[in-house]
Scaffold this motif. Sequence first.
Motif, mmCIF file in Angstrom:
data_model
loop_
_atom_site.group_PDB
_atom_site.id
_atom_site.type_symbol
_atom_site.label_atom_id
_atom_site.label_comp_id
_atom_site.label_asym_id
_atom_site.label_seq_id
_atom_site.Cartn_x
_atom_site.Cartn_y
_atom_site.Cartn_z
ATOM 1 N N PRO A 34 -12.366 76.235 -52.908
ATOM 2 C CA PRO A 34 -11.856 75.999 -54.267
ATOM 3 C C PRO A 34 -12.876 76.357 -55.354
ATOM 4 N N GLN A 35 -14.149 76.103 -55.098
ATOM 5 C CA GLN A 35 -15.183 76.430 -56.080
ATOM 6 C C GLN A 35 -15.319 77.935 -56.249
ATOM 7 N N ILE A 36 -15.305 78.662 -55.139
ATOM 8 C CA ILE A 36 -15.396 80.123 -55.199
ATOM 9 C C ILE A 36 -14.182 80.682 -55.928
ATOM 10 N N TYR A 37 -13.000 80.180 -55.611
ATOM 11 C CA TYR A 37 -11.768 80.630 -56.268
ATOM 12 C C TYR A 37 -11.839 80.380 -57.770
ATOM 13 N N LYS A 38 -12.290 79.188 -58.162
ATOM 14 C CA LYS A 38 -12.386 78.838 -59.583
ATOM 15 C C LYS A 38 -13.363 79.758 -60.314
ATOM 16 N N LEU A 39 -14.498 80.048 -59.689
ATOM 17 C CA LEU A 39 -15.472 80.944 -60.311
ATOM 18 C C LEU A 39 -14.913 82.352 -60.482
ATOM 19 N N PHE A 40 -14.232 82.874 -59.463
ATOM 20 C CA PHE A 40 -13.620 84.199 -59.559
ATOM 21 C C PHE A 40 -12.536 84.227 -60.628
ATOM 22 N N LYS A 41 -11.703 83.203 -60.637
ATOM 23 C CA LYS A 41 -10.562 83.165 -61.554
ATOM 24 C C LYS A 41 -11.005 83.019 -63.006
ATOM 25 N N ASN A 42 -11.896 82.067 -63.289
ATOM 26 C CA ASN A 42 -12.290 81.764 -64.662
ATOM 27 C C ASN A 42 -13.462 82.599 -65.161
ATOM 28 N N LYS A 43 -14.225 83.160 -64.235
ATOM 29 C CA LYS A 43 -15.424 83.922 -64.586
ATOM 30 C C LYS A 43 -16.308 83.129 -65.563
ATOM 31 N N ASN A 44 -16.448 81.851 -65.257
ATOM 32 C CA ASN A 44 -17.204 80.937 -66.097
ATOM 33 C C ASN A 44 -17.833 79.880 -65.194
ATOM 34 N N SER A 45 -19.141 79.697 -65.317
ATOM 35 C CA SER A 45 -19.813 78.715 -64.464
ATOM 36 C C SER A 45 -20.353 77.534 -65.266
ATOM 37 N N ASP A 46 -19.755 77.293 -66.443
ATOM 38 C CA ASP A 46 -20.166 76.122 -67.229
ATOM 39 C C ASP A 46 -20.069 74.865 -66.375
ATOM 40 N N GLY A 47 -21.082 74.046 -66.446
ATOM 41 C CA GLY A 47 -21.096 72.792 -65.702
ATOM 42 C C GLY A 47 -21.634 72.909 -64.285
ATOM 43 N N GLY B 202 -15.648 68.885 -38.567
ATOM 44 C CA GLY B 202 -16.629 68.808 -39.645
ATOM 45 C C GLY B 202 -16.964 70.178 -40.200
ATOM 46 N N SER B 203 -17.145 71.145 -39.329
ATOM 47 C CA SER B 203 -17.463 72.500 -39.762
ATOM 48 C C SER B 203 -16.321 73.104 -40.573
ATOM 49 N N CYS B 204 -15.109 72.954 -40.087
ATOM 50 C CA CYS B 204 -13.947 73.487 -40.810
ATOM 51 C C CYS B 204 -13.799 72.827 -42.175
ATOM 52 N N THR B 205 -13.993 71.522 -42.228
ATOM 53 C CA THR B 205 -13.886 70.793 -43.494
ATOM 54 C C THR B 205 -14.950 71.246 -44.477
ATOM 55 N N LEU B 206 -16.173 71.371 -44.005
ATOM 56 C CA LEU B 206 -17.264 71.808 -44.872
ATOM 57 C C LEU B 206 -17.045 73.236 -45.362
ATOM 58 N N LEU B 207 -16.644 74.115 -44.475
ATOM 59 C CA LEU B 207 -16.378 75.498 -44.871
ATOM 60 C C LEU B 207 -15.256 75.561 -45.906
ATOM 61 N N TYR B 208 -14.207 74.770 -45.684
ATOM 62 C CA TYR B 208 -13.078 74.744 -46.617
ATOM 63 C C TYR B 208 -13.489 74.224 -47.991
ATOM 64 N N SER B 209 -14.469 73.323 -48.032
ATOM 65 C CA SER B 209 -14.866 72.712 -49.302
ATOM 66 C C SER B 209 -15.443 73.728 -50.285
ATOM 67 N N PHE B 210 -15.962 74.838 -49.809
ATOM 68 C CA PHE B 210 -16.508 75.862 -50.697
ATOM 69 C C PHE B 210 -15.420 76.699 -51.360
#
Length: 94
Positions: free
Chosen positions: A25-38, A15-23
């Motif tokens: 893709p969101q962090i990667y997307k924010l870094f890559k796109n530099k956009n937090s729309d939505g 559960g801990s590994c799954t929860l940690l992993y879930s963050f």
Amino acid sequence: MESLKSFGVIAQFLGSCTLLYSFLPQIYKLFKNKNSDGMNLQYWSILTIGLTCIAINLAINNVNYFIQGTQWLNIVLALIVLVLSVKYRKQPQN
């Protein structure tokens, strides 16, 4: 009873590994796109506060350090998402 305790440790780890992993893709997307729309800043604020309250309770009750560590890591990752969401938020046009 011992096998149930072992199952609990395994469930906690997965559960801990799954929860940690879930963050990630969101962090990667924010870094890559530099956009937090939505992104809902209220959600990330409340989540971070809630996770922190749980971690404080775990520390007060001397829960296993592995469990406390994964909880604090969840807080750090949620806080990273929150900070990046604020940083990359588009300013309203006048």
